[in-house]
Structure formats: C-alpha cells, structure tokens
Design an enzyme around this catalytic site. Sequence first.
Site, PDB file in Angstrom:
ATOM      1  N   THR A 341      41.417  57.805  50.689  1.00  0.00           N
ATOM      2  CA  THR A 341      42.904  57.752  50.584  1.00  0.00           C
ATOM      3  C   THR A 341      43.537  56.434  50.889  1.00  0.00           C
ATOM      4  OG1 THR A 341      43.793  58.444  52.996  1.00  0.00           O
ATOM      5  CG2 THR A 341      43.002  60.089  51.266  1.00  0.00           C
ATOM      6  N   CYS A 342      44.606  56.169  50.361  1.00  0.00           N
ATOM      7  CA  CYS A 342      45.401  54.887  50.482  1.00  0.00           C
ATOM      8  C   CYS A 342      46.075  54.771  51.694  1.00  0.00           C
ATOM      9  CB  CYS A 342      46.481  54.656  49.337  1.00  0.00           C
ATOM     10  SG  CYS A 342      45.431  54.606  47.575  1.00  0.00           S
ATOM     11  N   ASP A 343      45.553  55.479  52.762  1.00  0.00           N
ATOM     12  CA  ASP A 343      46.625  55.355  54.138  1.00  0.00           C
ATOM     13  C   ASP A 343      45.410  54.549  55.125  1.00  0.00           C
ATOM     14  OD1 ASP A 343      48.285  57.843  55.885  1.00  0.00           O
ATOM     15  OD2 ASP A 343      46.838  56.269  56.885  1.00  0.00           O
TER      16      ASP A 343
END
Length: 400
Positions: A341-343
Amino acid sequence: MTDPSATADVTDRPSGAAESVVPQRVREFLDSTETPCLVVDLAVVRRNHGALRSALPDARICYAVKANPAPEVVGALAALGASFDVASPGEIDLCLAQGAGPERISYGNTIKKRRDIAHAYERGVRLFVTDSEPDLVNIAEVAPGAQVFCRILVDNKGSRTPFGRKFGCPPETAVRLLRQARELGLDPYGVSFHIGSQQLDPAAWEHGISAARQVFEGLAGHGIALRMVNLGGGLPGSYTEAAPPLAEYARRIEQSLDRHFGADRPDLLVEPGRQIVADAGVLRSEVVLVTPSAADDRRWVYLDVGRYNGLAETEGEAITYRLRTSRDGDPCGPVVLAGPTCDGDDVIYQRNVYELPLTLRGGDWVDLLSAGAYTASYSSVCFNGIAPLATYCVDGDERA
Ligand SMILES: *Cc1c(COP(=O)(O)O)cnc(C)c1O
C-alpha cells in the site's frame, strides 16, 4: 515507528525445512489460487484442539473466535464439542449458526453495549465477563440471573502482543464487583485473566492464578463461594522465536493451581485463539517488486500482502512469521520486507533481518507460515482498493 538501525538477526531463516511443514494438500491448493490468500487446514485445527484437551484435561476449551472466525473453523470446533469465547453479537450468531448451543458461549468482552448484552441473553447466552460497575449493572438489567465472572488485570510480561491496561480490574475491585453482582441478582461465578497473547513464559499464569485465589478468599469472607477460574488465552503459535512445548505450559499451570487451590479445584476454562489456529494456516503472497535501495544496503521486497490486508500483527514487528519461497535453496541475502500500500507504515520487517533468495523477483511467491491467527480477521475492507484477505479451508482431500 520501528528503528531500522536496531537490527536483530532472525535465526530461523527460511529454508527447505519449511517445505515439510506444509502438507501436500495445502501446497496443491496454494498453487491453484490467486494471491494473497490464507489457507487453513481443518485437520490441524482439530489436532491442536485435541492437543490442548490432552494437556489440560480438566479445562473447558472456549475457542476465542476473533483469532479466526472462518465459519468452517468454528463449525469444526463446534463438532468437537468446543465452547466459544465471543466478543459481539456477530460472533454469537456465527457460533449459533455453526451448531454451538448458547450454553457453550461465553461473552468474554468487557466492552459491550446494553443492546449487545440483550441480544446475547435473548439467544440464550447466560455467561458474561465484566470488569466495571456500569457494565455489571447493564448485565443485571438485561440478562437477569446470568452467571458473571470478573476479569482481573495481570502483568503481561513475556507476551509478544500484550493487552496493556485496557481490560481487567485489581483483585479488590473484583471482590467488590462480584459482591455487587450477588446483590443485583446475578450469579457470581468466577475470575478470568489474560496473560497476554503469544506468551513465551509458561510460568506467567502463576500471577493470574494467585490473584484469582485472592479474589476467591475475599469473597469467601462475605459468604460467596466462587467456582471458576478462566485461564484466558496466551498459548503460542510457531513463529521465528521458538516457544516452549504445550506440555510445559500445562505443567506450570497445574503447579500453580495446586499451589493456590490444592484439593479445592475450581471449574477451569481456557480461551485459546492462537494455539488452535495459528499453525493451521499458510498465507500465500506474491512478490510485486524487488528493488535495490540507495539509502540502504538491503534489497526491498514488496509483497502483495502487508499491514492492512492480513499482517496487522507485524506492527512493531511483534510477530515474526517463518517464510518459505518459490526459490528456496538459492543463495540468500538480507532484505527489508514491505507491503503493497501507499502507507509509510506498511513495512513488514526492517528491524528483524530476513534473508531471502537473491534470485527472488516479481511474480514469485512467498508463504508466511503459521499465519492462521489474527490475519484474515484483522484485514481492512478496502484500503487502497485492496480486498480483504480471502480465507479458504481445506480438510484432508476435501476442499471447502
Ligand atoms: C483474544 C482473546 C483470547 C485469545 O487469546 P490468544 O492469545 O489468541 O489465545 C482469549 N480470551 C480473551 C478474552 C481474548 O480477548
């Protein structure tokens, strides 16, 4: 959140030995399905239940449903006569639908709404935990005459995933609450505690059992005879850091019970979650990318599973899964393992140094072993458009 400079070596590196850990029927299923997914072997669930029944023959086993709420898992345990520790109306209805009668359900969450208690009571549940006066009063009002046990706060030292101070009260408060329970027309039944999940010290139950004895004595002074000790969960699964054998936990628990209760043995409950399902599950993931990093001498391996779609327990690297890959046997080098994910927090392991094959690349698979507990049930619904982790159950040669 984690300090990448504080590196620790993971000694149990992925190796060919892990191959034999995964039964043929599970391997075949994994090879035929889309990733990421969790495959649970119901034969192992049954075996783990049987092992605990042999180790603690006097204890009623209440499976903690939150560890893995797959209906097939709950159904397999219900068929073996297990009881269930539930936390919500949803878990109650799940157990009832899988054939467990309400007399086999223990409402083990101290945090519940009045209408949740009423829901349980209407469906025949008569056993409730509490640790506070407002909750106790709610129980007395909407579940009249029910059995109640009080959760006490115990030290979680030795646990890889401790509970902090969210649940449980001091023994003196338990005495007061259980006296009040009697005055409110409830049946004060006993005491529970949770020594912290993935508890690596088999002697940890000593504190809880000793504190439970204190509560029994406190209430005896008021003419109330408690009858039950709930040993909670905490029994381990098999991750990179070896845990003592189940028999050692049982031996230490029996010793503590003898020491504090002698011939006056109370009814015993145990609430295993992880011990029942962890080793029954294999989580198959696919390598999305392998990239060198300029700022670091380690390769970064990005998987299609991470913190938000199954690996919640890698937060703080609390749980370190054993891995196997499609390229085991090739020379290995250190990696940072991360999710898709983009985290920025979606990094699986950087403090613990895993070594994976140098040949590993996008499209290869990586299996996380003993991943049957607290993975699918902790998966987010659609963060970054990624679906929750799918669970499939296999049972011998049958597939469910
Ligand atoms: C989660 C939970 C369990 C299960 O704990 P494990 O460490 O997985 O065995 C048992 N009892 C209660 C009350 C829980 O909340």
